[in-house]
Design an enzyme around this catalytic site. Structure first.
Site, short mmCIF file in Angstrom:
data_model
loop_
_atom_site.label_atom_id
_atom_site.label_comp_id
_atom_site.label_asym_id
_atom_site.label_seq_id
_atom_site.Cartn_x
_atom_site.Cartn_y
_atom_site.Cartn_z
N CYS A 171 0.80 -1.22 0.00
CA CYS A 171 0.00 0.00 0.00
C CYS A 171 0.83 1.27 0.00
CB CYS A 171 -0.94 0.00 1.20
SG CYS A 171 -1.81 -1.57 1.43
N HIS A 311 -2.75 8.01 5.91
CA HIS A 311 -2.99 6.72 5.26
C HIS A 311 -4.38 6.22 5.64
CE1 HIS A 311 -1.86 3.11 3.18
NE2 HIS A 311 -2.09 2.36 4.24
N HIS A 345 -9.67 2.16 -0.87
CA HIS A 345 -8.25 1.80 -0.86
C HIS A 345 -7.86 1.19 -2.20
CE1 HIS A 345 -4.39 0.77 0.51
NE2 HIS A 345 -4.67 0.27 1.70
#
Length: 416
Positions: A171, A311, A345
């Site tokens: 990620c 994040h 995401h």
């Protein structure tokens, strides 16, 4: 001897001169930005056949508003993986947005991250071989499967010869790509770089795998309210498709070609936890150190940071660890925004997308609202922007990206 930094002239000044993205809210970055400021969400009920076929526990997500393949020709579909097609599309859009500049190819780099690359072609190739034998496997299979394929496609498309690189760090891949591009420039190996991240579409297997880890939200009856970063009642992340790129270059190079910078890229910090394959270190020490390192290289102090683009995946442990990281770095006074509340995401692309949003906050002096932040978590003491956009005199910002494997990346940006 003092630490070299952008502020003291130890590194050349690097600016962002063009950005592009495709998201579940809009196929272009400016419309996506307007949607985020208006409180829109790109998360909806998934209508894909695989959801009912496998009776998936997660039935929500954010598909691209405008499918990549609607812009592809027959040969593109046959010769490139999905992320390569996305790279081609975004690379062309970015270059056009930048004014199709004339650059020295030997001073031009491409750094594009991804989480899985062309993994879908592995499955397709295996199915072909299983059905008809080895000779049914395409001679193009290798070039479609290799994770560096998207970066290579863009490098070929635009003629970059100062290096083509592909960080694969889960990620944090998209942000790490920007970090490495910045390093290429400040170390003198390039004057200009295309950088960012791309990722594949929402599919059944990733949903099943992440669901089995209990990392995903199962609020299937409330798609738009499912992703709840930093909220006390958060229960996991939601997939949202995206890809994003930016053009960075030395300020001298930008001025010479008459480009108008959008923001400054001041520093990049990269650390690792050495703690667990998929769980962040709860104390946030090494993640916080990535933030601190980005500030050191920028020549900033924690008190200078007005905004943190978090994040913020909405997992219980992840958000708590990030809050600790922000505190460790001394940036807990900053206004915090969590874009995954609206966009979901996108794994290898998300750090690049959120970096682009950080640039737009500095350009326009406004932070969008974090959606679904309704019940503050008493264990998280952050100034989360929610309810409505917050306008302000934002000078400096940090974008955080953390990936499975213990990857931590922080990028320091400044207003131009």
């Amino acid at each position: 001897m003092s630490q070299p930094s952008t502020a003291n002239g130890g590194f050349p000044s690097v600016v962002v001169t063009a950005v592009t993205a495709t998201t579940s809210i809009s196929p272009d970055i400016e419309s996506t930005w307007k949607g985020l400021l208006a409180g829109e969400s790109g998360i909806h009920a998934l209508e894909d056949e695989f959801v009912t076929k496998w009776d998936l526990a997660v039935k929500i997500g954010g598909h691209l508003k405008d499918p990549v393949d609607s812009h592809m020709g027959r040969l593109d579909m046959r010769r490139m993986s999905y992320v390569q097609r996305m790279g081609k599309l975004l690379g062309g859009q970015l270059w056009e947005s930048a004014g199709s500049p004339e650059v020295d190819p030997d001073r031009f780099a491409v750094v594009v991250g991804t989480g899985l690359g062309g993994a879908e072609r592995i499955v397709e190739s295996y199915d072909l071989m299983n059905a008809g034998g080895p000779r049914k496997v395409s001679p193009l299979a290798v070039q479609m499967i290799m994770p560096n394929g998207a970066a290579a496609v863009i490098g070929l498309q635009l003629g970059a010869r100062a290096g083509v690189m592909t960080p694969v760090s889960a990620c944090s891949s998209g942000s790490e790509a920007i970090a490495h591009a910045w390093r290429q420039i400040v170390m003198g190996d390039a004057d200009v770089a295309v950088c960012g991240g791309v990722e594949g579409p929402i599919e059944a297997l990733p949903i099943a795998a992440f669901s089995m880890m209990r990392a995903m939200s199962t609020r299937n009856d409330e798609p738009e309210r499912a992703s709840r970063p930093f909220d006390k009642d958060r229960d996991g992340f939601v997939f949202g498709e995206a890809g994003a790129l930016m053009l960075i270059e030395t300020e001298e190079h930008a001025k010479a070609r008459g480009a108008k910078p959008l923001a400054r890229l001041l520093g990049a910090g990269i650390t690792s936890d050495a703690f667990h394959m998929v769980a962040p270190a709860a104390d946030g020490v090494r993640a916080g150190r990535a933030m601190t390192r980005s500030l050191e290289l920028a020549g900033l102090s924690p008190a200078d940071i007005d905004h943190v683009n978090a994040h913020g995946t909405a997992t219980p442990i992840g958000d708590a660890a990030e809050a600790n990281a922000i505190r460790v770095a001394g940036c807990d006074q900053a206004a915090v925004y969590a874009p995954k509340s609206a966009l979901g995401h996108s794994i290898g692309a998300v750090g690049a997308l959120e970096s682009v949003l950080t640039v737009l906050t500095l350009r326009d002096g406004v932070i969008p609202p974090t959606l679904n932040y309704e019940t503050p978590d008493p264990e998280i003491d952050l100034d989360v922007v929610a309810g409505e956009p917050r306008y302000g005199d934002y000078r400096y910002a940090v974008n955080n990206s953390f990936g499975f494997g213990g990857h931590n990346v922080a990028l320091a940006f400044g207003r131009y």
